[in-house]
Design a protein around this motif. Structure first.
Motif, PDB file in Angstrom:
ATOM      1  N   THR A   1      53.408  22.490  26.019  1.00  0.00           N
ATOM      2  CA  THR A   1      54.222  23.021  27.350  1.00  0.00           C
ATOM      3  C   THR A   1      54.281  24.303  27.461  1.00  0.00           C
ATOM      4  OG1 THR A   1      56.489  22.653  26.471  1.00  0.00           O
ATOM      5  CG2 THR A   1      55.377  20.644  27.059  1.00  0.00           C
ATOM      6  N   LEU A   2      53.901  24.601  28.732  1.00  0.00           N
ATOM      7  CA  LEU A   2      53.831  26.181  28.820  1.00  0.00           C
ATOM      8  C   LEU A   2      55.135  26.639  29.849  1.00  0.00           C
ATOM      9  CD1 LEU A   2      50.165  26.726  29.690  1.00  0.00           C
ATOM     10  CD2 LEU A   2      51.405  27.397  27.873  1.00  0.00           C
ATOM     11  N   GLY A   3      56.039  27.173  29.516  1.00  0.00           N
ATOM     12  CA  GLY A   3      57.365  27.773  30.300  1.00  0.00           C
ATOM     13  C   GLY A   3      58.401  26.908  30.053  1.00  0.00           C
ATOM     14  N   ASN A   4      59.457  27.086  30.553  1.00  0.00           N
ATOM     15  CA  ASN A   4      60.965  26.352  30.588  1.00  0.00           C
ATOM     16  C   ASN A   4      60.900  25.104  31.355  1.00  0.00           C
ATOM     17  OD1 ASN A   4      63.308  26.372  29.378  1.00  0.00           O
ATOM     18  ND2 ASN A   4      64.173  26.697  31.315  1.00  0.00           N
TER      19      ASN A   4
ATOM     20  N   THR B   1      63.541  26.841  22.324  1.00  0.00           N
ATOM     21  CA  THR B   1      62.577  25.923  22.183  1.00  0.00           C
ATOM     22  C   THR B   1      61.367  26.188  21.618  1.00  0.00           C
ATOM     23  OG1 THR B   1      63.597  24.802  24.042  1.00  0.00           O
ATOM     24  CG2 THR B   1      61.608  23.809  23.302  1.00  0.00           C
ATOM     25  N   ARG B   2      60.672  27.592  21.790  1.00  0.00           N
ATOM     26  CA  ARG B   2      59.394  27.880  21.781  1.00  0.00           C
ATOM     27  C   ARG B   2      59.201  27.898  19.949  1.00  0.00           C
ATOM     28  NH1 ARG B   2      59.894  32.305  19.140  1.00  0.00           N
ATOM     29  NH2 ARG B   2      57.647  32.151  18.256  1.00  0.00           N
TER      30      ARG B   2
ATOM     31  N   ALA C   1      56.395  24.012  22.471  1.00  0.00           N
ATOM     32  CA  ALA C   1      56.665  24.743  23.761  1.00  0.00           C
ATOM     33  C   ALA C   1      56.209  26.273  23.262  1.00  0.00           C
ATOM     34  CB  ALA C   1      57.941  24.621  24.405  1.00  0.00           C
ATOM     35  N   THR C   2      55.677  26.982  24.610  1.00  0.00           N
ATOM     36  CA  THR C   2      55.388  28.404  24.433  1.00  0.00           C
ATOM     37  C   THR C   2      55.619  29.031  25.754  1.00  0.00           C
ATOM     38  OG1 THR C   2      54.055  30.210  23.485  1.00  0.00           O
ATOM     39  CG2 THR C   2      52.862  28.518  24.691  1.00  0.00           C
TER      40      THR C   2
ATOM     41  N   GLN D   1      52.338  33.978  17.720  1.00  0.00           N
ATOM     42  CA  GLN D   1      53.056  33.139  16.488  1.00  0.00           C
ATOM     43  C   GLN D   1      52.751  32.050  16.675  1.00  0.00           C
ATOM     44  OE1 GLN D   1      56.980  34.844  16.172  1.00  0.00           O
ATOM     45  NE2 GLN D   1      56.167  36.569  15.135  1.00  0.00           N
ATOM     46  N   ASP D   2      53.145  31.557  18.276  1.00  0.00           N
ATOM     47  CA  ASP D   2      53.137  30.121  18.503  1.00  0.00           C
ATOM     48  C   ASP D   2      51.642  29.559  18.238  1.00  0.00           C
ATOM     49  OD1 ASP D   2      55.689  30.262  18.903  1.00  0.00           O
ATOM     50  OD2 ASP D   2      55.480  30.509  21.119  1.00  0.00           O
ATOM     51  N   LEU D   3      50.835  30.381  18.830  1.00  0.00           N
ATOM     52  CA  LEU D   3      49.350  29.886  18.931  1.00  0.00           C
ATOM     53  C   LEU D   3      48.940  29.741  17.492  1.00  0.00           C
ATOM     54  CD1 LEU D   3      47.855  32.153  21.796  1.00  0.00           C
ATOM     55  CD2 LEU D   3      48.182  29.504  21.957  1.00  0.00           C
ATOM     56  N   ARG D   4      49.288  30.744  16.627  1.00  0.00           N
ATOM     57  CA  ARG D   4      48.701  30.481  15.114  1.00  0.00           C
ATOM     58  C   ARG D   4      49.171  29.273  14.552  1.00  0.00           C
ATOM     59  NH1 ARG D   4      50.356  35.764  11.737  1.00  0.00           N
ATOM     60  NH2 ARG D   4      49.296  34.595  10.133  1.00  0.00           N
ATOM     61  N   ALA D   5      50.677  28.934  14.929  1.00  0.00           N
ATOM     62  CA  ALA D   5      50.894  27.538  14.177  1.00  0.00           C
ATOM     63  C   ALA D   5      50.185  26.319  14.835  1.00  0.00           C
ATOM     64  CB  ALA D   5      52.533  27.565  14.580  1.00  0.00           C
TER      65      ALA D   5
END
Length: 278
Positions: free
Chosen positions: A208-211, A227-228, A245-246, A264-268
């Protein structure tokens, strides 16, 4: 002091476009400065000798075109119920798209140029969901094709994929006028369609992209900062999908200092994809 020169028509149009005013909501312009009460008051001062101008009927400088009778919009509860029923019966993504093309329960459809359904591979293992289309998306009929879309392409490339290996959509499939924030009612009406879309794509990972999209789909009231980067579960009713979420690419364009966290989110996400059996 010399007064500033009046802006040209081209400069005014450029100003309105920059401010997000790029669509007309009426066929004819309306003169908001016209006061229909002025002429009768002046005529009452001298009723015995009306002038030629006073004798003429008063009409606005810009007469709006006669309004065509519009179809009444369904009540909010009826629109939400209709959306749920329509989405539930869609057996495929093609059928779901056709249902949205003919669905009249959301007022955004009447102001948008076209439906923005999805882009990418419907059999992808990863699905990205944003909030709503912008101006460029409304013109082309595809999600994330403007500046934020180019950044999203780079984010997808950072995990070794491209649009042919991902599926991209929005919670709201029609652009809100002037890129305004969708109302809670508009979101609730459109929610069953994106839920069915996720169910039909059936990805291994949902991003999910954004709040707004995060809170709508993942049922959290926490902000994107909390959340991210955390793995959550998205329940389709038939299975549980890993979700993360990112930041929305548009937010990263305004606040580039947060790109490090997005990385960091993308690496996970990339690690989870590698560990998931296709």
């Amino acid at each position: 002091m010399t007064p500033d020169p009046l802006p040209s028509a081209h400069q005014l149009l450029a100003f309105y476009l920059e401010a997000g005013v790029d669509c007309a909501l009426a066929e004819e312009p309306a003169n908001r400065l016209h006061d229909p009460e002025v002429a009768p008051k002046e005529a009452a001062k001298n009723p015995a000798s009306p002038s030629l101008e006073q004798a003429r009927p008063v009409r606005p400088a810009f007469a709006p075109a006669p309004a065509m009778p519009a179809e009444p919009m369904p009540s909010p509860d009826a629109a939400i119920a209709s959306a749920r029923e329509a989405a539930r019966t869609a057996p495929s993504l093609e059928a779901l798209r056709s249902l949205l093309e003919t669905f009249d329960g959301c007022a955004l459809k009447s102001t948008a140029t076209r439906l923005v359904f999805a882009d990418g591979n419907p059999k992808a293992r990863i699905m990205f969901v944003g909030e709503a289309p912008g101006r460029e998306e409304d013109i082309e009929g595809l999600p994330f094709v403007g500046r934020s879309g180019k950044l999203l392409d780079r984010m997808i490339a950072a995990i070794g994929l491209d649009r042919n290996a991902a599926y991209i959509a929005n919670v709201i499939p029609w652009r809100p006028p002037g890129n305004r924030t969708p109302t809670p009612l508009e979101t609730q009406i459109c929610l069953p369609f994106i839920q069915r879309q996720i169910e039909l794509v059936d990805p291994d990972i949902l991003v999910t992209l954004g709040n707004p999209s995060t809170q709508t789909l993942l049922g959290t009231r926490d902000g994107i900062m909390k959340t991210r980067g955390r793995w959550l579960n998205y329940d389709t009713g038939t299975r549980s999908i890993r979700a993360m979420a990112t930041f929305h690419p548009a937010y990263l364009l305004r606040s580039p200092s947060y790109k490090r966290m997005a990385w960091q989110d993308l690496r996970a996400i990339a690690k989870a994809l590698a560990q998931t059996t296709p």
